[in-house]
Enzyme design. Sequence first.
Site, short mmCIF file in Angstrom:
data_model
loop_
_atom_site.label_atom_id
_atom_site.label_comp_id
_atom_site.label_asym_id
_atom_site.label_seq_id
_atom_site.Cartn_x
_atom_site.Cartn_y
_atom_site.Cartn_z
N TYR A 41 -13.94 2.36 81.09
CA TYR A 41 -13.13 1.81 82.18
C TYR A 41 -11.65 1.97 81.86
O TYR A 41 -11.15 3.08 81.84
CB TYR A 41 -13.55 0.37 82.47
CG TYR A 41 -13.02 -0.12 83.79
CD1 TYR A 41 -13.28 0.60 84.95
CD2 TYR A 41 -12.26 -1.27 83.87
CE1 TYR A 41 -12.78 0.18 86.17
CE2 TYR A 41 -11.76 -1.70 85.09
CZ TYR A 41 -12.01 -0.97 86.23
OH TYR A 41 -11.51 -1.39 87.43
N LYS A 96 -38.61 5.33 98.13
CA LYS A 96 -38.24 6.75 98.22
C LYS A 96 -37.35 7.13 97.04
O LYS A 96 -37.50 8.22 96.45
CB LYS A 96 -37.50 7.00 99.55
CG LYS A 96 -37.33 8.47 99.91
CD LYS A 96 -38.66 9.12 100.20
CE LYS A 96 -38.51 10.57 100.62
NZ LYS A 96 -38.16 10.71 102.04
N ASP A 139 -36.56 7.35 108.27
CA ASP A 139 -37.06 6.30 109.17
C ASP A 139 -36.06 5.94 110.27
O ASP A 139 -35.74 4.77 110.49
CB ASP A 139 -37.44 5.06 108.35
CG ASP A 139 -38.68 5.30 107.51
OD1 ASP A 139 -39.28 6.38 107.64
OD2 ASP A 139 -39.04 4.42 106.71
N ALA A 197 -45.50 14.19 119.48
CA ALA A 197 -44.24 14.87 119.80
C ALA A 197 -43.05 14.10 119.25
O ALA A 197 -41.96 14.11 119.82
CB ALA A 197 -44.10 15.04 121.32
N GLY A 198 -43.27 13.45 118.12
CA GLY A 198 -42.18 12.75 117.46
C GLY A 198 -41.36 13.69 116.59
O GLY A 198 -41.48 14.93 116.68
N ALA A 200 -41.49 14.42 113.40
CA ALA A 200 -42.26 15.30 112.52
C ALA A 200 -42.93 16.41 113.30
O ALA A 200 -42.92 17.58 112.88
CB ALA A 200 -43.29 14.49 111.74
N ASN A 289 -51.75 8.74 109.55
CA ASN A 289 -52.05 7.90 108.38
C ASN A 289 -51.99 6.43 108.79
O ASN A 289 -51.11 6.04 109.56
CB ASN A 289 -51.03 8.17 107.26
CG ASN A 289 -51.67 8.83 106.05
OD1 ASN A 289 -52.86 8.69 105.83
ND2 ASN A 289 -50.87 9.54 105.28
#
Length: 771
Positions: A41, A96, A139, A197-198, A200, A289
Site C-alpha cells: 500500500y 458462477k 441471468d 425462443a428465449g 439461448a 432442465n
Amino acid sequence: MDKPNVRRQDALDYHSNGRPGKIQVVPTKPTNSQRDLTLAYSPGVADPCLQIADNIDDVYKYTAKGNLVGVITNGTAVLGLGNIGPEASKPVMEGKGLLFKIYADIDVFDLEVNAKTVDEFVAIVKALEPTFGGINLEDISAPTCFEIERRLKAEMKIPVMHDDQHGTAIISGAALINACEIQGKKLDKIKMVVNGAGAAAVSCSKIYLSLGVKKENLVMFDINGLITPQRTDLDEMRLQFATDRKDITTLKDAMKNADVFIGLSAGNVVTADMLKGMAKNPIVFAMANPVPEIDYDTAVQARKDILMATGRVDYPNQVNNVLGFPYIFRGALDVRATAINEEMKLAAVRAIADLAKKPVPEAINLAYNTNSLKFGKDYIIPKPMDQRLITVVSSAVAKAAIESGVARLPITDWDAYREQLRLRIGADDRLLRNIANKAKQNPKRVVFAEADNYKILRAAEIVKEEKIATPILLGNAGRIRKIIKENALELDGVEIIDPREDCANFEEYAEYLYQKRQRRGITLHEARKMTHQRNYYGACMVQFGRADALISGLTKDYVSTIKPALQIIGIEEGVNRVAGMYLMMTSKGPVFIGDPTVNVDPTVEELIDITVLIDHSVRQFNIKPRIAVLSYSNFGSNEGPIPFKTRETVRILHERYPDMIVDGDMQANFALNSSLLADNFPFSVLNGAPANTLIFPNLESGNIAYKLLQEVGGAEAVGPILLGLKKSVHVLQLGSSVREIVNMVTIAVVDAQGKAENAANVTNNANSRTR
C-alpha cells in the site's frame, strides 16, 4: 417435513455455515511484515500507479485486471426462478465465479446491479471497464439482454459475453456437428425444429446457421406457438426466425420428417409419437432442465435409431455450459482480446467437437469408471472432467482472437502456453470429483457400523441419493428409526440390522470367528458375544460377501475398529502389514501422507512395506507417486536413528524397486519446494516437480503433520484410508463431519471396486492356467 424441505435446508446450511457465501478474496503477495505492507500500500503502491498513469497497458502488468472477470446481472431471469431481483441472484453469481476459478483459474467479482433499463445497465457496466479484463453477463431477461450485450460489445474494449445466450449455443453447436456426422446427415440439408425462443434458443439458432444449417430448413416455436411473420407479439430477434410454411401449425406437425429437434423450453412437451414421426436417424437435444422436453428412456425406447442429448448429468451427452465459458474467457484474457467475436465462438465450437473424436485418456475413463468412452452416439461431446478442455479450447479461442485481429498480446510459443494452461488447474479438488464419478459408475453396498448417529445417517442419505453407495445400517434399530423420523431422512427401504438381536447369519458369523480365533484364546461363547458387536458383525458381512465395504470409527477409537477387521478379514496376499494414508487436499494440489495412523515406530523393513503399499494406492487414484521419505536430515546432513532409518529405507527401495520415484532422507520443505531442492540437491531423483507423497518415519510425526496441515494450512483431510486388508474397511476420524464421512464412503466404494476387479483377475488367471 418432506424431502424437498430437507434438501432446502441442506442448501441453506451449505451457503451459510462458517464464512457466509462461496467465494472470498485471497492475497497473492506476502503481507507478513511492515515492509510487505509498505510495498503493498503506502508508499510503495505509488510506483505502479505512476507506471500505469504513463502507460495504461501496464495495468495488466501490475494489477489483477488481466485475470479478472466481472459476472454481472440484474436478477431479472435467474435460472428457472424468474425475476427475483439482484440480491436474490447473488448465490448464483457466486457459483458462477466458483466455476470460473476451479475450471480455468479465473478470478471473479460478482456484481448484482439494481438496474432495470438497458440504459441504466449499460452505463453501470461500461463505467467498470477499467476494473475488469472481461465481462460475463448472466441471468438477464429477454429481450433486453440482446440489446444490453450488443451495446456493451460495441462500446467496450474488453471481452463481453452473455453466457445464457452463447454458452448453450457453443456446446450444442459442437454436439450438432458430431451428431450429424454419426447419424449420416449434412448440416446444410437437415430439417430442424427449435422449441423455445428465449435468449439461448435464439443464440443457438444463429450459431447453427453459421455452421451451415439453412434458414429455410429451421422452424421455431415459443410459448404462443409457431413463429410467423404474421404475429404481432414478436421482437426483432425472434422475427428473424419466422417461417411462411403453411403446412405447419403445431409442434407435432413440425416434427414430421424433421431431422433435428432442439429443445430449450419446458419439460414433457414432446411425446413418443412425435419422435416416431421424425426422419430416419433423428437427433434430439432435449435441453430443458431439470426435466427434459422428453424423458431420455422414453425417447430411446420410441426410436432405436435416435441420438439423444440433454442438459442432465445422469444421461449421456450432457450439454453443459461449463465445457465452454471458462475456457473461452481464459483464451480471450490471455491474449488481452478486445472482444469475444463470432470467430472465437466458432473456434470454441470446433475445438470442443474435435476433442470428442480424439482417443479418451485413461484418466478420464477412470474418472467415469469405464474403459469404453469413445466417439459415438453416447459420446458426442467431451465430459466436464476432461482436463484437456482448458488447453484445447482456450488455445483455439486465443488463436482465433489473434487471427481475427482482436488480440492485443500475441502468443508465439504455443507449446509453452499450453503447458501454462495445464499448470493452472492443478490445485483444486478435481481429484475428489473424479473419485466420486468413479464410485457412481458402480455403487457398492456399504455397512455403517454406527448408524444410530445423526451424522452417519445423514451421510447414508447423501450417498444413497447421489447413487454413490447402497447403505446398510447397523445399530439400535429403534433409535435409528427414531432419528430418521425426527429428521425426515429419506432412507426408506434401507436395510437396518441390530446385531444385539437375533438376526440373519448370526450363528454362521459367530462360528466363523470361533474357527479363526479358537487357537488365540477365543471360546465359542466369547465369539458369540463378540459377534453381537457391530464392528465384528459388519466385518463378517463384508467377509461373506453380503456387503462390499465397512465404515466405522466416528465414535470409537481406531483400535476397536481395525482389530475386528484384521481378525475376520485379514491382510491381502503378498502384503506384510496394514498401513494408513491420508489424502490432503491442499492449495497446491493433492498430497498423500503415510503412515499417520497404524504403525507406531516402523523398522526399516516395515517402512519399506508401508512405502510400497502407499505407492500402489496412490497409483489407484491415477496419480504417479513422487515419494519423499522424510526426516530432520537432508541426505546425511545429520546422524541419528531416524536419519539412518530413512536413508536405509530409500537405499533398499532403489535396489528393489528401480522404477519407483522415491528419495530421502529429506526435510519436508525440500520435498515440497522443487526450486529449493534443485538449488541445493541437484542430484535428487525428485528434481523437476514437488513430491506428492510423504512417508513419515513414525506415527507421531505423521499424525502431527497432517493435523497441522488440516488446521493451520487449511487442507481438507480425506481419510484415514486403510491399506493392506483383503476387503474394503475404512476408519473415520473421531468426530468426522458429514462431508468427511461421505468422502470416506466414496473412497471405500472405489476401493471395493478395485478389490473386486483384482479378485476377478486372479480367478480368471487361475482358470486360464488350469485349462
